[in-house]
Motif scaffolding. Structure first.
Motif, PDB file in Angstrom:
ATOM      1  N   MET A  70       0.849  -1.193   0.000  1.00 14.08           N
ATOM      2  CA  MET A  70       0.000   0.000   0.000  1.00 14.08           C
ATOM      3  C   MET A  70       0.888   1.248   0.000  1.00 14.08           C
ATOM      4  O   MET A  70       1.833   1.359   0.783  1.00 14.08           O
ATOM      5  CB  MET A  70      -0.911  -0.004   1.236  1.00 14.08           C
ATOM      6  CG  MET A  70      -1.890   1.162   1.274  1.00 14.08           C
ATOM      7  SD  MET A  70      -3.017   1.002   2.702  1.00 14.08           S
ATOM      8  CE  MET A  70      -3.939   2.505   2.507  1.00 14.08           C
ATOM      9  N   THR A  71       0.576   2.185  -0.887  1.00 10.69           N
ATOM     10  CA  THR A  71       1.372   3.415  -0.994  1.00 10.69           C
ATOM     11  C   THR A  71       1.002   4.390   0.117  1.00 10.69           C
ATOM     12  O   THR A  71      -0.170   4.646   0.371  1.00 10.69           O
ATOM     13  CB  THR A  71       1.124   4.095  -2.350  1.00 10.69           C
ATOM     14  OG1 THR A  71       1.429   3.156  -3.392  1.00 10.69           O
ATOM     15  CG2 THR A  71       2.005   5.312  -2.505  1.00 10.69           C
ATOM     16  N   ALA A  72       2.025   4.944   0.768  1.00 10.60           N
ATOM     17  CA  ALA A  72       1.791   5.892   1.859  1.00 10.60           C
ATOM     18  C   ALA A  72       1.257   7.200   1.289  1.00 10.60           C
ATOM     19  O   ALA A  72       1.634   7.615   0.198  1.00 10.60           O
ATOM     20  CB  ALA A  72       3.079   6.141   2.620  1.00 10.60           C
ATOM     21  N   GLN A  73       0.362   7.831   2.033  1.00 10.00           N
ATOM     22  CA  GLN A  73      -0.184   9.117   1.614  1.00 10.00           C
ATOM     23  C   GLN A  73       0.879  10.203   1.734  1.00 10.00           C
ATOM     24  O   GLN A  73       1.661  10.216   2.684  1.00 10.00           O
ATOM     25  CB  GLN A  73      -1.389   9.489   2.496  1.00 10.00           C
ATOM     26  CG  GLN A  73      -2.616   8.625   2.238  1.00 10.00           C
ATOM     27  CD  GLN A  73      -3.366   9.067   0.997  1.00 10.00           C
ATOM     28  OE1 GLN A  73      -2.767   9.563   0.057  1.00 10.00           O
ATOM     29  NE2 GLN A  73      -4.667   8.891   0.979  1.00 10.00           N
ATOM     30  N   VAL A  74       0.919  11.103   0.755  1.00  9.16           N
ATOM     31  CA  VAL A  74       1.848  12.230   0.797  1.00  9.16           C
ATOM     32  C   VAL A  74       1.133  13.416   1.425  1.00  9.16           C
ATOM     33  O   VAL A  74       0.058  13.808   0.972  1.00  9.16           O
ATOM     34  CB  VAL A  74       2.331  12.588  -0.624  1.00  9.16           C
ATOM     35  CG1 VAL A  74       3.253  13.800  -0.576  1.00  9.16           C
ATOM     36  CG2 VAL A  74       3.042  11.404  -1.243  1.00  9.16           C
ATOM     37  N   THR A  75       1.685  13.984   2.459  1.00 14.11           N
ATOM     38  CA  THR A  75       1.059  15.130   3.120  1.00 14.11           C
ATOM     39  C   THR A  75       1.447  16.410   2.396  1.00 14.11           C
ATOM     40  O   THR A  75       2.361  16.441   1.564  1.00 14.11           O
ATOM     41  CB  THR A  75       1.519  15.234   4.582  1.00 14.11           C
ATOM     42  OG1 THR A  75       2.928  15.553   4.603  1.00 14.11           O
ATOM     43  CG2 THR A  75       1.298  13.916   5.323  1.00 14.11           C
ATOM     44  N   GLY A  76       0.727  17.491   2.760  1.00 13.87           N
ATOM     45  CA  GLY A  76       1.044  18.773   2.169  1.00 13.87           C
ATOM     46  C   GLY A  76       2.471  19.195   2.433  1.00 13.87           C
ATOM     47  O   GLY A  76       3.157  19.723   1.561  1.00 13.87           O
ATOM     48  N   THR A  77       2.941  18.934   3.658  1.00 12.75           N
ATOM     49  CA  THR A  77       4.316  19.283   4.011  1.00 12.75           C
ATOM     50  C   THR A  77       5.301  18.502   3.167  1.00 12.75           C
ATOM     51  O   THR A  77       6.299  19.042   2.669  1.00 12.75           O
ATOM     52  CB  THR A  77       4.573  19.011   5.504  1.00 12.75           C
ATOM     53  OG1 THR A  77       3.642  19.762   6.278  1.00 12.75           O
ATOM     54  CG2 THR A  77       5.989  19.409   5.893  1.00 12.75           C
ATOM     55  N   ASP A  78       5.014  17.197   2.958  1.00 10.82           N
ATOM     56  CA  ASP A  78       5.907  16.358   2.158  1.00 10.82           C
ATOM     57  C   ASP A  78       6.039  16.879   0.731  1.00 10.82           C
ATOM     58  O   ASP A  78       7.151  16.973   0.199  1.00 10.82           O
ATOM     59  CB  ASP A  78       5.392  14.918   2.118  1.00 10.82           C
ATOM     60  CG  ASP A  78       5.513  14.215   3.461  1.00 10.82           C
ATOM     61  OD1 ASP A  78       6.338  14.662   4.276  1.00 10.82           O
ATOM     62  OD2 ASP A  78       4.786  13.229   3.683  1.00 10.82           O
ATOM     63  N   ILE A  79       4.915  17.214   0.084  1.00  8.90           N
ATOM     64  CA  ILE A  79       4.979  17.644  -1.310  1.00  8.90           C
ATOM     65  C   ILE A  79       5.669  19.000  -1.419  1.00  8.90           C
ATOM     66  O   ILE A  79       6.375  19.269  -2.399  1.00  8.90           O
ATOM     67  CB  ILE A  79       3.581  17.676  -1.973  1.00  8.90           C
ATOM     68  CG1 ILE A  79       3.714  17.928  -3.492  1.00  8.90           C
ATOM     69  CG2 ILE A  79       2.673  18.712  -1.354  1.00  8.90           C
ATOM     70  CD1 ILE A  79       4.557  16.920  -4.238  1.00  8.90           C
ATOM     71  N   LEU A  80       5.546  19.847  -0.421  1.00 12.20           N
ATOM     72  CA  LEU A  80       6.269  21.113  -0.449  1.00 12.20           C
ATOM     73  C   LEU A  80       7.767  20.879  -0.316  1.00 12.20           C
ATOM     74  O   LEU A  80       8.573  21.559  -0.965  1.00 12.20           O
ATOM     75  CB  LEU A  80       5.771  22.044   0.657  1.00 12.20           C
ATOM     76  CG  LEU A  80       4.332  22.558   0.533  1.00 12.20           C
ATOM     77  CD1 LEU A  80       4.081  23.684   1.528  1.00 12.20           C
ATOM     78  CD2 LEU A  80       4.016  23.021  -0.873  1.00 12.20           C
ATOM     79  N   ASP A  81       8.154  19.920   0.520  1.00 16.26           N
ATOM     80  CA  ASP A  81       9.579  19.580   0.642  1.00 16.26           C
ATOM     81  C   ASP A  81      10.119  19.023  -0.671  1.00 16.26           C
ATOM     82  O   ASP A  81      11.218  19.373  -1.110  1.00 16.26           O
ATOM     83  CB  ASP A  81       9.778  18.558   1.759  1.00 16.26           C
ATOM     84  CG  ASP A  81       9.571  19.144   3.154  1.00 16.26           C
ATOM     85  OD1 ASP A  81       9.616  20.390   3.279  1.00 16.26           O
ATOM     86  OD2 ASP A  81       9.356  18.360   4.090  1.00 16.26           O
ATOM     87  N   VAL A  82       9.332  18.153  -1.303  1.00 14.52           N
ATOM     88  CA  VAL A  82       9.724  17.606  -2.600  1.00 14.52           C
ATOM     89  C   VAL A  82       9.862  18.730  -3.634  1.00 14.52           C
ATOM     90  O   VAL A  82      10.836  18.792  -4.389  1.00 14.52           O
ATOM     91  CB  VAL A  82       8.684  16.562  -3.074  1.00 14.52           C
ATOM     92  CG1 VAL A  82       8.931  16.187  -4.533  1.00 14.52           C
ATOM     93  CG2 VAL A  82       8.738  15.316  -2.200  1.00 14.52           C
ATOM     94  N   ALA A  83       8.877  19.632  -3.667  1.00 18.01           N
ATOM     95  CA  ALA A  83       8.892  20.722  -4.641  1.00 18.01           C
ATOM     96  C   ALA A  83      10.076  21.659  -4.405  1.00 18.01           C
ATOM     97  O   ALA A  83      10.690  22.149  -5.364  1.00 18.01           O
ATOM     98  CB  ALA A  83       7.580  21.499  -4.580  1.00 18.01           C
ATOM     99  N   ARG A  84      10.413  21.898  -3.159  1.00 11.28           N
ATOM    100  CA  ARG A  84      11.551  22.779  -2.857  1.00 11.28           C
ATOM    101  C   ARG A  84      12.836  22.196  -3.429  1.00 11.28           C
ATOM    102  O   ARG A  84      13.624  22.894  -4.073  1.00 11.28           O
ATOM    103  CB  ARG A  84      11.681  22.994  -1.347  1.00 11.28           C
ATOM    104  CG  ARG A  84      12.895  23.836  -0.937  1.00 11.28           C
ATOM    105  CD  ARG A  84      12.833  24.208   0.526  1.00 11.28           C
ATOM    106  NE  ARG A  84      11.735  25.126   0.780  1.00 11.28           N
ATOM    107  CZ  ARG A  84      11.788  26.434   0.570  1.00 11.28           C
ATOM    108  NH1 ARG A  84      12.894  26.996   0.087  1.00 11.28           N
ATOM    109  NH2 ARG A  84      10.748  27.189   0.825  1.00 11.28           N
TER     110      ARG A  84
END
Length: 337
Positions: free
Chosen positions: A1-15
Motif C-alpha cells: 500500500m502506498t503511503a499518503q503524501v502530506t502537504g508538508t511532504d509535497i512542499l519539501d519535494v517541490a523545494r
C-alpha cells in the motif's frame, strides 16, 4: 500500500526538485499540490514566489489587449460570450486601423511592453490577415511597443505571414486539458490547437499558451492542463479563471474559491518554473484585491492591464500602484526583444 503524501511532504519535494534543481513537477505531483490544505497555503505561495524570483527575476511584464474583431465567432467554446452559437449579448464589431493605433498608444502609456491584437474567429481569412498587416505596420510606425496576436488556428503560410509582419508573440490557449477539452469545445479538437502551437514555436515566434480553470474540471484535469503546458514549453502562460458569462453553457457555474485559485497559481508556477505566468481574465472576480496581491507574491510575474475582451478589468493605475508597492519593476521594452 502506498503511503499518503502530506502537504508538508509535497512542499519539501517541490523545494528540492523545482527550486533547487529547476525540474518541473509531474502531473501527479501537481495534483498533490492542488490538494494541499488551507494551513499550507501561505507556505506554498512563498515557495512558488521563491521559484519565480530564482528563474524569472523580480520584474513584471505588463500587457494590454484589444479585440480587432469582436463577437460572431463560429466556434462553441462554452465559456465564451463571443460565440455566435449562444445568446450572449455581445455584438459583432470590427475595429479600424486608426482605432488600433490609438489603443496601442494608450497601452504603451501605461508602461506596458506588449500589445496583443485579438480576433474572435476560428482562424484568420484573407481579409483579416490583410487588416493585420496594415495594423501592425501602422502600430510599429507610431509607437514603440511589441505587437502580439491571437487569431485562432493557423496554417503554415499564415504563421510565416505573421512572422514577416513583425508579430513577435502568438497567443493560442489550450483552454483545458486534453481529457476535459471535449466538454468545453466541440467544433474543433485539442489536437488542432496543439498543432497550431507547435507551428508557432517552429517559426521562431514566441508562443503564449495558457488556459482556463474553474470550468467544472476535476483537480486531476486541472493538473493535466498544467502538465501538458509544461510539455509544450510556451514562452508565456496566461492563467484565466472562469468569469461565468450569461447566455453561455458555463454561465451558471460558480466562480472558483479564492483559496483554490491561489493554489492553482502556485501549482502552475511549480509546473512551469521558467515560464512567464500571467494574470489574465477572471482574476478580479475570483481573487479580488487581496488575492491579486497574494498571487503576485505566489508565482505570477506578468499582468494584463485594463479591460479584457468582453469583461472589465481593474483600473491600470491600481495594478501599477500595486506593483510599485510590492517593489516589482515593470519589465523594460528593450528587454523583451
Amino acid at each position: 500500500m502506498t503511503a499518503q503524501v502530506t502537504g508538508t511532504d509535497i512542499l519539501d519535494v517541490a523545494r528540492e526538485q523545482v527550486l533547487e534543481r529547476g525540474v518541473p513537477l509531474t502531473q501527479g505531483q501537481i495534483e498533490q499540490v492542488l490538494r494541499t490544505g488551507d494551513d499550507q497555503l501561505q507556505a506554498l505561495l512563498a515557495l512558488a514566489h521563491e521559484v519565480r524570483l530564482k528563474y524569472q527575476g523580480p520584474s513584471v511584464e505588463v500587457e494590454g489587449i484589444v479585440s480587432l474583431k469582436t463577437g460572431g465567432c463560429p466556434e462553441d467554446c462554452h465559456f465564451c460570450s463571443q460565440s455566435g452559437q449562444f445568446t450572449s449579448p455581445v455584438r459583432s464589431v470590427w475595429l479600424n486601423i486608426p482605432e488600433l493605433v490609438r489603443a496601442a498608444k494608450a497601452t504603451a502609456a501605461t508602461g506596458a511592453s506588449e500589445f496583443c491584437i485579438v480576433a474572435a474567429v476560428r482562424g484568420p481569412d484573407d481579409k483579416l490577415m490583410e487588416q493585420m498587416r496594415e495594423g501592425v505596420a501602422a502600430i510599429r510606425a507610431a509607437v514603440d511597443i511589441n505587437v502580439a496576436a491571437s487569431l485562432g488556428m493557423l496554417s503554415r503560410e499564415q504563421v510565416a505571414d505573421l512572422v514577416d509582419m513583425g508579430v513577435h508573440r502568438y497567443n493560442h490557449n489550450l483552454e483545458a486539458g486534453r481529457s476535459y477539452f471535449p466538454q468545453v469545445v466541440t467544433t474543433h479538437s485539442f489536437e488542432e490547437r496543439w498543432d497550431t502551437c507547435l507551428m508557432v514555436k517552429e517559426s521562431g515566434m514566441e508562443l503564449c499558451c495558457g488556459g482556463l480553470v474553474g470550468m467544472g474540471e476535476t483537480l486531476e484535469q486541472r493538473a493535466e492542463l498544467a502538465a501538458q503546458l509544461s510539455e509544450l514549453e510556451p514562452h508565456e502562460v496566461p492563467l484565466n479563471f472562469l468569469n461565468p458569462r450569461p447566455g453561455t453553457p458555463f454561465g451558471d457555474l460558480e466562480p472558483m474559491e479564492t483559496g483554490d485559485a491561489l493554489r492553482t497559481i502556485a501549482a502552475f508556477r511549480l509546473a512551469l518554473p521558467r515560464t512567464i505566468l500571467r494574470y489574465a481574465g477572471g482574476r478580479e472576480l475570483t481573487l479580488g484585491d487581496l488575492g491579486t496581491r497574494e498571487g503576485l507574491l505566489g508565482g505570477i510575474n506578468a499582468v494584463i492591464v485594463g479591460n479584457y475582451l468582453t469583461t472589465l478589468g481593474r483600473d491600470p493605475r491600481e495594478d501599477l500602484a500595486l506593483l510599485d508597492e510590492l517593489e516589482m519593476p515593470i519589465k523594460a521594452l528593450n528587454d523583451t526583444f
